[in-house]
Design a protein around this motif. Structure first.
Motif, short mmCIF file in Angstrom:
data_model
loop_
_atom_site.label_atom_id
_atom_site.label_comp_id
_atom_site.label_asym_id
_atom_site.label_seq_id
_atom_site.Cartn_x
_atom_site.Cartn_y
_atom_site.Cartn_z
N SER A 49 0.83 -1.21 0.00
CA SER A 49 0.00 0.00 0.00
C SER A 49 0.87 1.25 0.00
O SER A 49 0.58 2.23 -0.71
CB SER A 49 -0.93 0.00 1.22
N TYR A 52 2.45 1.72 -3.46
CA TYR A 52 1.49 2.21 -4.46
C TYR A 52 1.10 3.66 -4.18
O TYR A 52 0.91 4.44 -5.11
CB TYR A 52 0.25 1.32 -4.45
N ASP A 53 1.01 4.02 -2.93
CA ASP A 53 0.70 5.40 -2.56
C ASP A 53 1.73 6.35 -3.17
O ASP A 53 1.39 7.42 -3.67
CB ASP A 53 0.68 5.54 -1.03
N SER A 56 1.81 5.87 -7.42
CA SER A 56 0.58 6.26 -8.13
C SER A 56 0.39 7.77 -8.15
O SER A 56 -0.43 8.28 -8.91
CB SER A 56 -0.64 5.62 -7.46
N ASP A 57 1.16 8.46 -7.32
CA ASP A 57 1.12 9.93 -7.30
C ASP A 57 2.23 10.44 -8.23
O ASP A 57 3.41 10.24 -7.96
CB ASP A 57 1.33 10.44 -5.87
N GLY A 131 0.30 10.70 4.57
CA GLY A 131 0.14 10.08 3.25
C GLY A 131 -1.24 9.49 3.06
O GLY A 131 -1.95 9.17 4.02
N ASP A 132 -1.63 9.34 1.81
CA ASP A 132 -2.89 8.67 1.50
C ASP A 132 -2.71 7.16 1.64
O ASP A 132 -1.67 6.61 1.28
CB ASP A 132 -3.34 9.00 0.07
N ALA A 133 -3.72 6.51 2.16
CA ALA A 133 -3.70 5.05 2.30
C ALA A 133 -4.63 4.45 1.25
O ALA A 133 -5.75 4.91 1.06
CB ALA A 133 -4.16 4.64 3.69
N ARG A 134 -4.16 3.44 0.55
CA ARG A 134 -4.94 2.83 -0.53
C ARG A 134 -5.37 1.42 -0.15
O ARG A 134 -4.58 0.65 0.37
CB ARG A 134 -4.13 2.82 -1.82
N ARG A 175 -12.87 8.33 -2.13
CA ARG A 175 -11.95 9.05 -1.25
C ARG A 175 -12.63 9.35 0.08
O ARG A 175 -13.69 9.99 0.12
CB ARG A 175 -11.50 10.36 -1.90
N GLY A 180 -6.67 8.56 6.16
CA GLY A 180 -5.42 7.95 5.73
C GLY A 180 -4.38 7.94 6.83
O GLY A 180 -4.69 7.86 8.02
#
Length: 301
Positions: A49, A52-53, A56-57, A131-134, A175, A180
């Protein structure tokens, strides 16, 4: 921290689609819900995760490739000692050997060390958004069509309630603001990004907002007409089949699709699997009043 490219098993020049595909495969394989009680899978899922965070940015990936941030997304100081930037620059006499150290310039020094973010880091604090969590969430066809609420178990054991809007599409990202990774200092938390995967249905098929269904009907129902019960995403409804309906005919149920769309019912004539002597005897002696060749459009005579 592991290299995010190695974690996802992709090349450094991988496209965004390749990165997304690799993440989805690994996330499904190592998701805690599919590996209950397995700490190794939980840790692996966290690493996947996080990787990818970052990748993917677009901006984060570019900064990582340039060496400005590490695999966790944290800032990396320039390779050379940053105080030399001040000492070598015009007017940098404060930092010559033997010169006095001026506390008033601490913020400038830290700003230079951390990419020049004004006000982001001072001698007393460092604030940064988390950070964003996916996550990946697989839902049923009907839940995606009608909407639902589902709960995700996070790697740390906590739960996240997700509201699935009616009509959500496969691959769509939901979202959840502030759900996150925690921020640093007084920085706000990141967001949770939920990628939706929709299970196929046994007999429904979706095209945009419309639902398509193949409905088996008997020869008698097709010839004489009938009222039959038809499944829809909102429950069974009654459908009138006109007399002399042919296989492949499509009937519309207005407003029975997704979010106001329609449902189209395609008739499929089903014959008995067991022998029907009376039907066979009738057909042997039956002569249609109106000649009909169903293969005429194919050049048949």
């Amino acid at each position: 921290m592991d290299d995010p490219y190695e974690t996802l098993g992709v090349k450094r020049d991988a496209s965004a689609d390749e990165i997304r595909s690799a993440y989805r495969k690994l996330a499904k394989l190592h998701h805690p819900d599919l590996n209950p009680g397995k700490k190794e899978a939980e840790d692996r899922f966290k690493s996947i995760s996080a990787a990818y965070d970052l990748l993917s940015d677009k901006d984060k990936r570019a900064r990582f490739d340039r060496g400005e941030i590490d695999a966790s997304g944290a800032e990396k100081p320039p390779e050379r000692s940053f105080y030399r930037d001040f000492g070598d620059a015009p007017g940098g006499g404060k930092y010559r050997a033997g010169a006095g150290f001026d506390p008033d310039d601490l913020s400038s020094i830290f700003g230079q060390a951390f990419g020049g973010r004004a006000g982001g880091f001072t001698s007393r604090e460092f604030n940064m958004r988390g950070g964003d969590a996916r996550y990946a969430l697989r839902v049923s066809f009907l839940d995606a069509a009608n909407g639902a609420k589902r709960r995700i178990t996070l790697p740390d054991g906590n739960a996240l309630d997700v509201t699935i809007p009616a009509g959500v599409q496969p691959g769509q990202i939901l979202r959840l603001s502030g759900k996150g990774m925690p921020g640093f200092g007084d920085g706000p938390p990141g967001d949770a990004l939920i990628e939706i995967d929709v299970e196929p249905h046994a007999y429904f098929r979706r095209e945009g907002r419309d639902i398509h269904l193949e409905l088996p009907v008997t020869l008698q129902e097709a010839v004489l007409g009938a009222k039959v019960e038809v499944p829809t995403i909102g429950g069974a409804v009654s459908l009138k089949i006109p007399p002399n309906s042919t296989g492949g005919a499509k009937l519309r149920l207005k407003g029975k699709g997704v979010a106001g769309g329609d449902q189209y019912v395609e008739l499929k004539i089903a014959l008995p699997t067991d022998s029907e002597p009376e039907l066979e005897s009738f057909l042997k002696t039956w002569t249609p009043h109106h000649a009909f060749n169903p293969r005429k459009h194919m050049g048949g005579k």
